[in-house]
Design a protein around this motif. Structure first.
Motif, PDB file in Angstrom:
ATOM      1  N   ARG A 110       0.945  -1.075   0.038  1.00 38.60           N
ATOM      2  CA  ARG A 110      -0.163  -0.020   0.093  1.00 38.60           C
ATOM      3  C   ARG A 110       0.951   1.324   0.149  1.00 38.60           C
ATOM      4  NH1 ARG A 110      -5.191   1.254   0.211  1.00 38.60           N
ATOM      5  NH2 ARG A 110      -5.904  -0.733   0.546  1.00 38.60           N
ATOM      6  N   MET A 111       0.670   2.100  -1.039  1.00 38.78           N
ATOM      7  CA  MET A 111       1.631   3.239  -1.057  1.00 38.78           C
ATOM      8  C   MET A 111       0.901   4.490  -1.349  1.00 38.78           C
ATOM      9  SD  MET A 111       4.706   2.035  -3.732  1.00 38.78           S
ATOM     10  CE  MET A 111       5.421   0.395  -3.500  1.00 38.78           C
ATOM     11  N   SER A 112       1.324   5.674  -0.941  1.00 40.31           N
ATOM     12  CA  SER A 112       0.748   7.064  -1.680  1.00 40.31           C
ATOM     13  C   SER A 112       1.384   7.197  -2.901  1.00 40.31           C
ATOM     14  CB  SER A 112       1.201   8.292  -0.644  1.00 40.31           C
ATOM     15  OG  SER A 112       2.671   8.241  -0.968  1.00 40.31           O
ATOM     16  N   MET A 113       0.630   8.105  -3.698  1.00 38.49           N
ATOM     17  CA  MET A 113       1.084   8.516  -4.908  1.00 38.49           C
ATOM     18  C   MET A 113       2.696   9.188  -4.788  1.00 38.49           C
ATOM     19  SD  MET A 113      -0.348  11.114  -7.930  1.00 38.49           S
ATOM     20  CE  MET A 113      -1.910   9.957  -8.132  1.00 38.49           C
ATOM     21  N   ILE A 114       2.978   9.656  -3.920  1.00 36.46           N
ATOM     22  CA  ILE A 114       4.598  10.008  -4.034  1.00 36.46           C
ATOM     23  C   ILE A 114       5.391   8.729  -3.786  1.00 36.46           C
ATOM     24  CG2 ILE A 114       6.111  10.770  -2.311  1.00 36.46           C
ATOM     25  CD1 ILE A 114       4.389  13.058  -1.862  1.00 36.46           C
ATOM     26  N   GLU A 115       4.967   7.807  -2.986  1.00 31.76           N
ATOM     27  CA  GLU A 115       5.620   6.445  -2.765  1.00 31.76           C
ATOM     28  C   GLU A 115       5.833   5.729  -4.088  1.00 31.76           C
ATOM     29  OE1 GLU A 115       4.947   5.789   2.005  1.00 31.76           O
ATOM     30  OE2 GLU A 115       3.701   5.125   0.533  1.00 31.76           O
ATOM     31  N   ALA A 116       4.597   5.620  -4.684  1.00 35.00           N
ATOM     32  CA  ALA A 116       4.770   4.825  -6.104  1.00 35.00           C
ATOM     33  C   ALA A 116       5.445   5.668  -7.045  1.00 35.00           C
ATOM     34  CB  ALA A 116       2.888   4.915  -6.418  1.00 35.00           C
ATOM     35  N   LEU A 117       5.587   7.067  -7.138  1.00 33.76           N
ATOM     36  CA  LEU A 117       6.255   7.481  -8.288  1.00 33.76           C
ATOM     37  C   LEU A 117       7.699   7.203  -7.725  1.00 33.76           C
ATOM     38  CD1 LEU A 117       4.314  10.747  -8.239  1.00 33.76           C
ATOM     39  CD2 LEU A 117       4.434   9.361 -10.109  1.00 33.76           C
ATOM     40  N   ARG A 118       8.113   7.242  -6.410  1.00 36.28           N
ATOM     41  CA  ARG A 118       9.385   7.027  -6.301  1.00 36.28           C
ATOM     42  C   ARG A 118       9.939   5.679  -6.438  1.00 36.28           C
ATOM     43  NH1 ARG A 118       9.428   7.269  -0.590  1.00 36.28           N
ATOM     44  NH2 ARG A 118       9.070   9.399  -0.754  1.00 36.28           N
ATOM     45  N   ASP A 119       8.874   4.885  -6.180  1.00 36.40           N
ATOM     46  CA  ASP A 119       8.995   3.272  -6.514  1.00 36.40           C
ATOM     47  C   ASP A 119       9.404   3.305  -8.046  1.00 36.40           C
ATOM     48  OD1 ASP A 119       9.469   0.540  -5.770  1.00 36.40           O
ATOM     49  OD2 ASP A 119       7.552   0.217  -6.122  1.00 36.40           O
ATOM     50  N   ALA A 120       8.574   3.961  -8.908  1.00 42.20           N
ATOM     51  CA  ALA A 120       8.777   3.731 -10.299  1.00 42.20           C
ATOM     52  C   ALA A 120      10.159   4.409 -10.715  1.00 42.20           C
ATOM     53  CB  ALA A 120       7.663   4.672 -11.120  1.00 42.20           C
ATOM     54  N   MET A 121      10.669   5.377 -10.264  1.00 37.92           N
ATOM     55  CA  MET A 121      11.954   5.610 -10.472  1.00 37.92           C
ATOM     56  C   MET A 121      13.148   4.830 -10.127  1.00 37.92           C
ATOM     57  SD  MET A 121      11.476  10.043 -10.343  1.00 37.92           S
ATOM     58  CE  MET A 121      10.200  10.067  -8.772  1.00 37.92           C
ATOM     59  N   ASP A 122      12.653   4.286  -8.994  1.00 40.29           N
ATOM     60  CA  ASP A 122      13.722   3.251  -8.337  1.00 40.29           C
ATOM     61  C   ASP A 122      13.829   2.163  -9.384  1.00 40.29           C
ATOM     62  OD1 ASP A 122      15.327   1.912  -6.822  1.00 40.29           O
ATOM     63  OD2 ASP A 122      14.121   1.685  -5.091  1.00 40.29           O
ATOM     64  N   VAL A 123      12.821   1.689  -9.818  1.00 39.74           N
ATOM     65  CA  VAL A 123      12.754   0.406 -10.630  1.00 39.74           C
ATOM     66  C   VAL A 123      13.524   1.037 -11.927  1.00 39.74           C
ATOM     67  CG1 VAL A 123      11.011  -0.969 -12.192  1.00 39.74           C
ATOM     68  CG2 VAL A 123      10.697  -0.452  -9.854  1.00 39.74           C
ATOM     69  N   MET A 124      13.359   1.821 -12.535  1.00 43.54           N
ATOM     70  CA  MET A 124      13.791   2.154 -13.837  1.00 43.54           C
ATOM     71  C   MET A 124      15.420   2.700 -13.507  1.00 43.54           C
ATOM     72  SD  MET A 124      11.602   1.216 -15.981  1.00 43.54           S
ATOM     73  CE  MET A 124      12.316   2.071 -17.301  1.00 43.54           C
ATOM     74  N   LEU A 125      15.598   3.338 -12.699  1.00 39.18           N
ATOM     75  CA  LEU A 125      17.208   3.565 -12.297  1.00 39.18           C
ATOM     76  C   LEU A 125      17.711   2.253 -12.478  1.00 39.18           C
ATOM     77  CD1 LEU A 125      16.928   6.465 -10.146  1.00 39.18           C
ATOM     78  CD2 LEU A 125      18.274   6.625 -12.124  1.00 39.18           C
ATOM     79  N   ASP A 126      17.245   1.291 -11.581  1.00 36.06           N
ATOM     80  CA  ASP A 126      17.935  -0.162 -11.344  1.00 36.06           C
ATOM     81  C   ASP A 126      18.036  -0.646 -12.829  1.00 36.06           C
ATOM     82  OD1 ASP A 126      18.828  -2.225  -9.636  1.00 36.06           O
ATOM     83  OD2 ASP A 126      17.180  -3.165 -10.304  1.00 36.06           O
ATOM     84  N   ARG A 127      16.882  -0.646 -13.454  1.00 36.56           N
ATOM     85  CA  ARG A 127      16.913  -1.628 -14.622  1.00 36.56           C
ATOM     86  C   ARG A 127      17.727  -0.992 -16.124  1.00 36.56           C
ATOM     87  NH1 ARG A 127      12.224  -5.025 -16.115  1.00 36.56           N
ATOM     88  NH2 ARG A 127      11.711  -5.098 -18.277  1.00 36.56           N
ATOM     89  N   ASP A 128      17.588   0.249 -15.987  1.00 32.95           N
ATOM     90  CA  ASP A 128      18.289   0.703 -17.230  1.00 32.95           C
ATOM     91  C   ASP A 128      19.447   1.728 -16.914  1.00 32.95           C
ATOM     92  OD1 ASP A 128      18.849   1.926 -19.701  1.00 32.95           O
ATOM     93  OD2 ASP A 128      16.728   2.173 -20.175  1.00 32.95           O
ATOM     94  N   PRO A 129      20.514   1.685 -17.139  1.00 29.71           N
ATOM     95  CA  PRO A 129      21.583   2.482 -16.911  1.00 29.71           C
ATOM     96  C   PRO A 129      21.386   3.838 -17.564  1.00 29.71           C
ATOM     97  CG  PRO A 129      22.506   0.687 -18.304  1.00 29.71           C
ATOM     98  CD  PRO A 129      21.080   0.426 -17.853  1.00 29.71           C
ATOM     99  N   LYS A 130      20.528   4.045 -18.585  1.00 27.72           N
ATOM    100  CA  LYS A 130      20.538   5.292 -19.325  1.00 27.72           C
ATOM    101  C   LYS A 130      19.635   6.090 -18.589  1.00 27.72           C
ATOM    102  CE  LYS A 130      19.469   3.214 -23.313  1.00 27.72           C
ATOM    103  NZ  LYS A 130      19.516   1.683 -22.810  1.00 27.72           N
ATOM    104  N   VAL A 131      18.796   5.760 -17.750  1.00 25.22           N
ATOM    105  CA  VAL A 131      17.710   6.460 -16.906  1.00 25.22           C
ATOM    106  C   VAL A 131      18.744   7.290 -15.962  1.00 25.22           C
ATOM    107  CG1 VAL A 131      15.873   6.826 -15.506  1.00 25.22           C
ATOM    108  CG2 VAL A 131      15.982   4.879 -17.082  1.00 25.22           C
ATOM    109  N   LEU A 132      18.331   8.923 -16.222  1.00 22.53           N
ATOM    110  CA  LEU A 132      19.047   9.981 -15.187  1.00 22.53           C
ATOM    111  C   LEU A 132      17.676  10.398 -14.566  1.00 22.53           C
ATOM    112  CD1 LEU A 132      21.428  11.352 -17.656  1.00 22.53           C
ATOM    113  CD2 LEU A 132      21.734   9.671 -15.711  1.00 22.53           C
ATOM    114  N   ILE A 133      17.840  11.103 -13.275  1.00 13.71           N
ATOM    115  CA  ILE A 133      17.050  12.033 -12.661  1.00 13.71           C
ATOM    116  C   ILE A 133      17.498  13.143 -12.249  1.00 13.71           C
ATOM    117  CG2 ILE A 133      15.232  12.067 -10.762  1.00 13.71           C
ATOM    118  CD1 ILE A 133      14.588   9.517 -12.593  1.00 13.71           C
ATOM    119  N   PHE A 134      16.936  14.272 -12.712  1.00 10.68           N
ATOM    120  CA  PHE A 134      17.555  15.662 -12.347  1.00 10.68           C
ATOM    121  C   PHE A 134      16.626  16.693 -12.292  1.00 10.68           C
ATOM    122  CE2 PHE A 134      18.798  14.808 -16.578  1.00 10.68           C
ATOM    123  CZ  PHE A 134      18.406  16.115 -17.227  1.00 10.68           C
ATOM    124  N   GLY A 135      16.922  17.797 -11.590  1.00  9.87           N
ATOM    125  CA  GLY A 135      15.927  18.866 -11.377  1.00  9.87           C
ATOM    126  C   GLY A 135      16.179  19.620 -10.030  1.00  9.87           C
TER     127      GLY A 135
END
Length: 337
Positions: A3-28
């Motif tokens: 059970r997650m809030s939307m913030i937690e779900a968004l963070r989880d999505a970024m976590d999954v993709m950072l781990d899965r694909d080395p081409k993914v970058l997060i910045f801002g």
């Protein structure tokens, strides 16, 4: 399932993709050490390092411009604009560069870029932290525009957006980031309806961009909504007892016209709800689509409940929002027409 809030779900999505694909970058702005003003990226820099998750200057044009260049060279940047109200310095980069690269290069380049933005009001943020600019992006060929309303959809759609070969504007309704999904304003107080979050699968999954979700089946009238307004519409339907079918658009561009029209052809009536201003809002396009495809099935004029045609009114924002009472009155009007 967790059970997650939307913030937690968004963070989880970024976590999954950072781990899965080395081409993914997060910045801002503030997304690294601070974890974002809403903490959507909290802990990601510690886990993946400053080369994968990093802070930028307060310069939206530079943030998006750098991301466009990275995307054109094969990276998959997922950038955060701290509030949707701040995106306008980067509007040129998004609409004139990111949206056109594939076509200007005759398919030689693509732009797998995601621009995340908290959108809408409800946090007492005033005029420069509360706008709903989705219609400005749905007018631009070459973009996709997404706006989820549940944690499950937020994670699945963000993963789909990061994996998409073309630019995606990912709008996040901040009013439902942490649970409460709507408020009734009486005098100087706001009464919130509590929302416990949602069940979200672990690991990787995606939801196709361009597919709406039928949140409530019904036969009397079709209600088209997205983001926070899905919950407000549900509250209005409960108040009236009308057997309404509520469709959560989820994807604003492309629209799931087939699902929309199948519902309206079944019910014969339609109501559109959005928080943004009325004139030239997305509701106008929705009404045009329904009228063109479903005219001979309609039993009543299509109505819309929206924000005011006025600069965002900080002191009166809870009167500005479509409320359950306003939507209930419109539902009754549609049914009596």
């Amino acid at each position: 399932m967790a059970r997650m809030s939307m913030i937690e779900a968004l963070r989880d999505a970024m976590d999954v993709m950072l781990d899965r694909d080395p081409k993914v970058l997060i910045f801002g702005e503030d997304v690294g050490y601070f974890g974002g003003v809403f903490r959507c990226t909290a802990g990601l820099q510690t886990k993946y390092g400053e080369e994968r998750v990093f802070d930028t200057p307060i310069n939206e044009s530079a943030i998006v411009g750098m991301a466009v260049g990275m995307a054109a060279q094969g990276m998959r940047p997922c950038v955060e604009v701290q509030f949707a109200d701040y995106v306008f310095p980067a509007y040129d980069q998004i609409t004139q560069e990111a949206a056109r690269i594939r076509h200007r290069s005759n398919q030689m380049f693509s732009c797998p870029l995601v621009v995340r933005m908290p959108t809408g009001g409800g946090i007492f943020g005033g005029q420069t932290h509360s706008q709903s600019p989705e219609a400005l992006f749905t007018h631009v060929a070459g973009l996709k525009v997404v706006l989820p309303s549940t944690p499950y959809d937020a994670k699945g759609l963000l993963i789909a957006a990061i994996e998409d070969p073309d630019p995606v504007i990912f709008l996040e309704p901040k009013r439902i980031y942490n649970g409460p999904f709507y408020g009734n304003h009486t005098g100087k107080s706001v009464t919130w309806a509590s929302h416990p979050g949602g069940e979200v699968p672990e690991g990787h999954y995606s939801i196709p961009i361009g597919k709406a979700d039928i949140r409530r089946e019904g036969t009397a009238v079709t209600v088209l909504a997205y983001g926070t307004m899905v919950y407000v519409a549900e509250a209005a339907v409960e108040q009236t007892g009308i057997d309404a079918e509520i469709i959560d658009l989820r994807s604003l561009l492309p629209l799931d016209v087939d699902t929309i029209c199948a519902s309206v052809q079944k019910t014969g009536r339609c109501l559109v709800v959005h928080e943004a201003t009325r004139t030239s809002g997305l509701g106008a396009e929705l009404i045009a689509e329904v009228q063109e495809a479903c005219f001979w099935h309609l039993h009543a004029p299509i109505l819309r409940v929206t924000g005011w045609d006025a600069p965002y009114p900080h002191a009166a924002e809870w009167d500005y929002f479509p409320s359950p009472a306003r939507i209930a009155r419109a539902l009754t009007q549609v049914m009596e027409a």
